[in-house]
Enzyme design. Structure first.
Site, PDB file in Angstrom:
ATOM      1  N   ASP A  10      42.895  62.569 -33.083  1.00 10.64           N
ATOM      2  CA  ASP A  10      42.163  63.154 -31.961  1.00 10.64           C
ATOM      3  C   ASP A  10      42.755  64.548 -31.725  1.00 10.64           C
ATOM      4  O   ASP A  10      43.903  64.813 -32.116  1.00 10.64           O
ATOM      5  CB  ASP A  10      42.322  62.259 -30.738  1.00 10.64           C
ATOM      6  CG  ASP A  10      41.730  62.883 -29.492  1.00 10.64           C
ATOM      7  OD1 ASP A  10      40.569  63.310 -29.537  1.00 10.64           O
ATOM      8  OD2 ASP A  10      42.447  62.953 -28.475  1.00 10.64           O
ATOM      9  N   ASP A  12      42.398  66.954 -28.448  1.00 12.31           N
ATOM     10  CA  ASP A  12      42.965  67.211 -27.115  1.00 12.31           C
ATOM     11  C   ASP A  12      43.886  66.075 -26.691  1.00 12.31           C
ATOM     12  O   ASP A  12      43.460  64.927 -26.572  1.00 12.31           O
ATOM     13  CB  ASP A  12      41.841  67.364 -26.082  1.00 12.31           C
ATOM     14  CG  ASP A  12      40.924  68.529 -26.390  1.00 12.31           C
ATOM     15  OD1 ASP A  12      41.122  69.606 -25.813  1.00 12.31           O
ATOM     16  OD2 ASP A  12      40.020  68.366 -27.236  1.00 12.31           O
ATOM     17  N   ASP A 169      44.834  59.352 -27.929  1.00 14.61           N
ATOM     18  CA  ASP A 169      45.518  59.167 -26.649  1.00 14.61           C
ATOM     19  C   ASP A 169      44.591  58.660 -25.550  1.00 14.61           C
ATOM     20  O   ASP A 169      44.939  58.724 -24.375  1.00 14.61           O
ATOM     21  CB  ASP A 169      46.155  60.487 -26.201  1.00 14.61           C
ATOM     22  CG  ASP A 169      45.115  61.503 -25.746  1.00 14.61           C
ATOM     23  OD1 ASP A 169      44.173  61.769 -26.526  1.00 14.61           O
ATOM     24  OD2 ASP A 169      45.228  62.022 -24.617  1.00 14.61           O
TER      25      ASP A 169
END
Length: 218
Positions: A10, A12, A169
């Protein structure tokens, strides 16, 4: 367990700390509306949710709120003007990439961020030429938690999804990986979201620093 032959990240909150520049765009909008700036740390947990999360943090709005679309468009335009001023790759990621590349394994990015932001951001971070694939939020008709972006990444790598490890996250990352049939590791250094407990995401592992990814690769 299938042999891991590629690692996907991922963007960001997992690969790069983009919250300072995302937060700056929110605070520029707040100034336009006569509001005091918010601390970046107060918005960090919302950064993985993009415009939706940041407009909730900055203005208390949801996509159903009146005027949301106009504010979202303004936010995106402001962010595009300065999307890599304070953004930095998280500590340990570059060292992890060097080790992954030394093992001759491909790696890539799968993000809900639109391509108009993803491509220039990766160029600014001087990382764009190294990724074997980059899948943005508008690369498929769906965004995570739908599995389509991860399935596209696996296809671009000419690998079955089960041969890929996805690191993220956010709960949506875990849900997308599970639906795609990929291994998933939760990035404990990331934004995670307010009150989130990644141990409840059915992740294969919750790792505290990037180098721990290597423990998951045979």
């Amino acid at each position: 367990m299938s042999e891991t032959r590629a690692i996907l990240f991922d963007l960001d909150g997992t690969f790069a700390d983009t919250a300072p520049d995302l937060g700056r765009a929110v605070n520029r909008m707040r100034a336009e509306h006569g509001l005091e700036p918010l601390a970046i740390d107060a918005m960090r947990a919302r950064a993985s949710s993009g415009a939706r999360g940041l407009l909730a943090a900055g203005f208390g709005l949801t996509p159903e709120s009146e005027g949301y679309k106009a504010l979202r468009d303004r936010f995106l335009d402001l962010y595009a003007e300065s999307l890599c001023v304070e953004t930095q790759i998280f500590d340990g990621i570059l060292e992890l990439l060097a080790e992954i590349e030394a093992r001759r394994l491909p790696w890539g990015i799968v993000t809900n961020k639109a391509r108009r932001f993803t491509d220039p951001l990766l160029r600014e971070l001087a990382i764009d030429g190294r990724a074997a694939c980059v899948v943005s939020g508008d690369s498929t008709p769906h965004i995570k938690p739908h599995p389509a972006p991860l399935l596209l990444a696996a296809s671009l790598l000419s690998l079955p999804p089960a041969a890929c490890l996805y690191v993220g996250d956010d709960l949506r990352d875990a849900q997308a990986a599970r639906a795609a049939g990929m291994r998933f590791a939760a990035a404990g250094w990331g934004y995670l979201g307010e009150g989130a407990d990644p141990r409840s995401w059915d992740a294969e592992a919750v790792i505290s620093r990037p180098r721990e990814v290597l423990k998951l690769i045979p």
